[in-house]
Design a protein around this motif. Structure first.
Motif, PDB file in Angstrom:
ATOM      1  N   LEU A   1       2.844  10.083  -6.239  1.00  0.00           N
ATOM      2  CA  LEU A   1       3.176  11.284  -5.344  1.00  0.00           C
ATOM      3  C   LEU A   1       3.679  12.388  -6.070  1.00  0.00           C
ATOM      4  O   LEU A   1       3.392  13.571  -6.312  1.00  0.00           O
ATOM      5  CB  LEU A   1       3.753  10.878  -4.160  1.00  0.00           C
ATOM      6  CG  LEU A   1       3.632  12.183  -3.120  1.00  0.00           C
ATOM      7  CD1 LEU A   1       2.643  12.641  -2.674  1.00  0.00           C
ATOM      8  CD2 LEU A   1       4.654  11.581  -1.625  1.00  0.00           C
TER       9      LEU A   1
ATOM     10  N   ILE B   1       0.963  -1.214  -0.077  1.00  0.00           N
ATOM     11  CA  ILE B   1      -0.006   0.123  -0.270  1.00  0.00           C
ATOM     12  C   ILE B   1       1.001   1.324   0.077  1.00  0.00           C
ATOM     13  O   ILE B   1       0.711   2.084  -0.619  1.00  0.00           O
ATOM     14  CB  ILE B   1      -1.013  -0.091   1.165  1.00  0.00           C
ATOM     15  CG1 ILE B   1      -2.024  -1.063   1.013  1.00  0.00           C
ATOM     16  CG2 ILE B   1      -1.602   1.251   1.400  1.00  0.00           C
ATOM     17  CD1 ILE B   1      -2.954  -1.339   2.419  1.00  0.00           C
ATOM     18  N   ALA B   2       1.931   1.142   0.694  1.00  0.00           N
ATOM     19  CA  ALA B   2       2.898   2.197   1.014  1.00  0.00           C
ATOM     20  C   ALA B   2       3.526   2.555  -0.486  1.00  0.00           C
ATOM     21  O   ALA B   2       3.591   3.775  -0.929  1.00  0.00           O
ATOM     22  CB  ALA B   2       3.818   2.260   1.895  1.00  0.00           C
TER      23      ALA B   2
ATOM     24  N   LEU C   1       2.176   1.777  -3.582  1.00  0.00           N
ATOM     25  CA  LEU C   1       1.294   2.246  -4.558  1.00  0.00           C
ATOM     26  C   LEU C   1       0.860   3.690  -3.960  1.00  0.00           C
ATOM     27  O   LEU C   1       0.369   4.405  -5.285  1.00  0.00           O
ATOM     28  CB  LEU C   1      -0.135   1.537  -4.230  1.00  0.00           C
ATOM     29  CG  LEU C   1       0.142   0.048  -4.813  1.00  0.00           C
ATOM     30  CD1 LEU C   1      -1.170  -0.734  -4.571  1.00  0.00           C
ATOM     31  CD2 LEU C   1       0.355  -0.036  -6.385  1.00  0.00           C
ATOM     32  N   LEU C   2       0.808   4.337  -3.007  1.00  0.00           N
ATOM     33  CA  LEU C   2       0.593   5.577  -2.481  1.00  0.00           C
ATOM     34  C   LEU C   2       1.854   6.451  -3.161  1.00  0.00           C
ATOM     35  O   LEU C   2       1.670   7.437  -3.370  1.00  0.00           O
ATOM     36  CB  LEU C   2       0.332   5.755  -1.103  1.00  0.00           C
ATOM     37  CG  LEU C   2      -0.882   5.090  -0.566  1.00  0.00           C
ATOM     38  CD1 LEU C   2      -1.086   5.262   0.984  1.00  0.00           C
ATOM     39  CD2 LEU C   2      -2.095   5.683  -1.270  1.00  0.00           C
ATOM     40  N   PHE C   3       3.108   5.912  -2.849  1.00  0.00           N
ATOM     41  CA  PHE C   3       4.174   6.744  -3.281  1.00  0.00           C
ATOM     42  C   PHE C   3       4.370   6.740  -4.626  1.00  0.00           C
ATOM     43  O   PHE C   3       4.818   7.889  -5.194  1.00  0.00           O
ATOM     44  CB  PHE C   3       5.367   6.048  -2.758  1.00  0.00           C
ATOM     45  CG  PHE C   3       6.720   6.812  -2.925  1.00  0.00           C
ATOM     46  CD1 PHE C   3       7.000   8.014  -2.184  1.00  0.00           C
ATOM     47  CD2 PHE C   3       7.662   6.258  -4.023  1.00  0.00           C
ATOM     48  CE1 PHE C   3       8.066   8.757  -2.616  1.00  0.00           C
ATOM     49  CE2 PHE C   3       8.786   7.077  -4.212  1.00  0.00           C
ATOM     50  CZ  PHE C   3       9.154   8.107  -3.663  1.00  0.00           C
TER      51      PHE C   3
ATOM     52  N   VAL D   1       1.403  14.035  -8.449  1.00  0.00           N
ATOM     53  CA  VAL D   1       0.517  14.868  -7.814  1.00  0.00           C
ATOM     54  C   VAL D   1       1.063  16.272  -7.521  1.00  0.00           C
ATOM     55  O   VAL D   1       0.294  17.305  -7.590  1.00  0.00           O
ATOM     56  CB  VAL D   1       0.009  14.235  -6.688  1.00  0.00           C
ATOM     57  CG1 VAL D   1      -0.894  15.168  -5.790  1.00  0.00           C
ATOM     58  CG2 VAL D   1      -0.903  13.183  -7.009  1.00  0.00           C
TER      59      VAL D   1
END
Length: 257
Positions: A15, A7-8, A10-12, A18
């Motif tokens: 980034l 999950i970390a 996939l979130l990074f 964004v």
């Protein structure tokens, strides 16, 4: 623990994208994050600049020609390997995929020598040739996968009913591999449009692409217009991949042949 790491990651991954997109809306005269105020000034500067639009048009035309040539060449190669089983077919496919193996910096140096000997260094024709070489590996795989899935019995049935070879190819074979062709065209276009590492070795005073222009602007200044250009490219690429996934599907890149 493994799920937390996944999950970390996939979130990074998104980034940086964004941050660039948010930076493109800053009202400040320099790249900054968090932004100091909201403004569409840099998008207006990008879309109102004749120089930016000129390199955008060059990149779009280069990517379009490269996608069409790469897809046509890949269809011919896949037809020879899959349908006619040419000798050393595996070695032939490996040769087509070699641009994925070599570092792009090395390819750039090799192409400088090659295009110089042809008199095409710094020309649009030279860039088309190099982009076709770089995009053929991405074009060949979906076309070959679609061709392997197509039932050759349909072509044999059309031929047995009296259809000429060209009519069989046009009305039976091509519709059967259409998803692979569309996937090949769109991914080749995206790869060519975003290519910068090799292209920066080969551009000249009379031809420049958008990604190379962005790279040059990053070295010379930190104008937020660069973030606006990057955000526009991210949006354009995302829309193309989304449409491709909805209309055709991108399973050709993730499934086994």
């Amino acid at each position: 623990m493994t799920r937390f790491i996944a999950i970390a990651v996939l979130l990074f991954l998104p980034l940086p994208i964004v941050i660039v997109v948010l930076s493109s809306f800053t009202s400040a005269g320099y790249l900054s994050f968090p932004i100091e105020g909201f403004s569409l000034r840099w998008y207006a500067e990008f879309l109102g600049s004749a120089d930016w639009l000129r390199v955008l048009g060059t990149s779009a035309l280069l990517a379009l020609i490269g996608a069409l040539v790469s897809t046509g060449a890949s269809l011919a190669a896949a037809w020879a390997v899959v349908r006619h089983g040419v000798r050393f077919g595996t070695a032939y496919e490996t040769l087509l995929l070699t641009p994925l193996i070599f570092p792009h910096a090395a390819i750039g140096v090799i192409m400088i020598v090659t295009l110089s000997s042809l008199g095409w260094l710094g020309t649009f024709t030279g860039l088309v040739l190099v982009h076709c070489i770089l995009t053929i590996p991405y074009a060949y795989r979906p076309v070959a996968a679609a061709l392997r899935k197509a039932d050759p019995a349909l072509e044999e049935a059309a031929a047995s009913l009296g259809a000429r070879p060209w009519r069989t190819f046009w009305q039976v074979s091509l519709p059967a591999v259409r998803p692979g062709l569309v996937t090949s065209l769109l991914f080749s276009f995206i790869i060519s449009f975003d290519e910068v590492t090799v292209t920066m070795f080969l551009v000249g005073p009379f031809v420049m692409t958008l990604p190379v222009q962005v790279f040059s602007e990053v070295l010379e200044s930190a104008s937020p217009v660069i973030a606006a250009v990057s955000a526009t490219l991210v949006l354009f690429t995302s829309v193309m991949v989304f449409v491709l996934d909805k209309v055709i599907g991108i399973q050709f890149f993730v499934e086994r042949d």
